[in-house]
Write an enzyme that holds these catalytic residues in place. Structure first.
Site: not given
Ligand SMILES: O=C(O)CCC(=O)c1ccccc1C(=O)O
Ligand SMILES: [Mg+2]
Length: 329
Positions: A136, A243
């Site tokens: 992140k 997602k």
């Molecule tokens: O996508 C991944 O590798 C992990 C999951 C993740 O980052 C995430 C999990 C929950 C909500 C938002 C996010 C995101 O992709 O920003």
């Molecule tokens: Mg993301």
């Protein structure tokens, strides 16, 4: 088909810091269906408000208003504005009499926490065979993050791949500086940058994707099937994070794939849903056949194991009892 529902709220094992703030718990609704012959099915509605999907209260209102007997026709009336509910009810219906699923393990991308902890956190998943990681960014300043990234890129073995997720936290000038830095220092290890700009800046996102070398994936821009369709019509040339728990009915993605959407452009990713939705998503993957490591390496924040027996489902249905209230139709 008779059905029951149950609201849960589960604290995350540790807070998750993103460019959009810190998350501490996750709420949703578990669904349990039972037909006349006693076959059961399960589903999960796991909306992420603030993420383009509906709120939990909207899903609660839906559950309160649906009749005590479900039919496919009733499920088909769930509005497009409630994509997490569409996913939950459609997958619950499909699961009746089909559980437990027999599922394949797919390569997983391990999510690393923001900041310096990433320098430690990649090592354990690497030892367990994972070679794709996601970090992140847009949580600290670019200078701090690029400093940490220099160390991380030097430490990661050559076959490792790293995704950066800005969660829409950069402005255009910051993104341009970041991409210039990545073009010079990425070392061939950056798989892509996820959502560098806020979701609505579609012209700037398109321009970036056409001008920089590093691949870009949209995430917050394409939460639901309708938005994916919209970006494809705009000519988006890059990757798309799906997602499934927030996407709507899985059938919508089947249609897009049949219409020619290239599977290599898709990255499937967790919305920190619970075990019931995760298992339903892995069942969908048997059809979708993912080409890239799955963004489901989130055990550090929420434990959501794949459910492999009816007893597992029953235990999961009862496990979160203490967190939420029970509602029965
Ligand atoms: O996508 C991944 O590798 C992990 C999951 C993740 O980052 C995430 C999990 C929950 C909500 C938002 C996010 C995101 O992709 O920003
Ligand atoms: Mg993301």
């Amino acid at each position: 088909m008779r059905w029951q529902w149950r609201i849960y709220e589960e604290p995350l094992r540790e807070p998750l810091a993103t460019a959009q703030g810190v998350w501490r718990s996750r709420s949703g609704i578990y669904l349990r269906l039972e037909d006349e012959q006693g076959h059961v099915g399960y589903g999960e509605i796991a909306p992420l408000p603030g993420w383009g999907s509906e709120t939990l209260s909207a899903d609660i209102a839906l559950c309160q208003q649906l009749p005590p007997h479900l039919t496919p026709e009733i499920i088909a009336t769930i509005p497009e504005a409630l994509p997490a509910a569409q996913f939950g009810f459609v997958t619950a219906w499909q699961s009746v009499g089909q559980l437990p699923y027999r599922l394949r393990p797919w390569p997983i991308c391990a999510l690393l926490g923001s900041g310096r902890v990433a320098l430690e956190q990649w090592q354990q998943p690497w030892q367990q065979g994972q070679t794709t990681f996601k970090w992140k960014v847009a949580v600290l300043s670019p200078e701090e993050e690029q400093g940490i990234l220099t160390t991380l890129l030097a430490a990661l073995p050559q076959v490792a791949k790293l995704r950066l997720d800005a969660n829409g936290g950069w402005d255009l000038a910051t993104a341009e500086r970041w991409f210039a830095w990545l073009d010079r220092h990425g070392n061939g290890k950056i798989e892509y940058v996820e959502q560098p700009l806020p979701p609505d800046q579609w012209q700037a996102l398109l321009t970036l994707a056409q001008t920089v070398t590093t691949a870009i994936a949209l995430d917050e821009s394409v939460v639901s099937a309708t938005e994916v369709q919209h970006w494809l019509e705009r000519g988006w040339p890059g990757l798309l994070v799906i997602k499934p728990a927030l996407f709507g009915s899985p059938e919508r993605l089947n249609v897009l794939l049949r219409e020619g959407l290239e599977p290599q452009r898709l990255v499937f990713s967790s919305a920190l849903e619970g075990a019931i939705a995760r298992t339903a998503i892995f069942q969908c993957l048997e059809t979708w056949q993912p080409c890239r490591a799955l963004g489901f390496g989130i055990e550090r924040w929420r434990s959501a194991p794949l459910l492999t027996s009816l007893a597992d489902y029953d235990a999961e249905w009862h496990r979160l009892d203490n967190y939420g209230k029970n509602y029965y139709k």
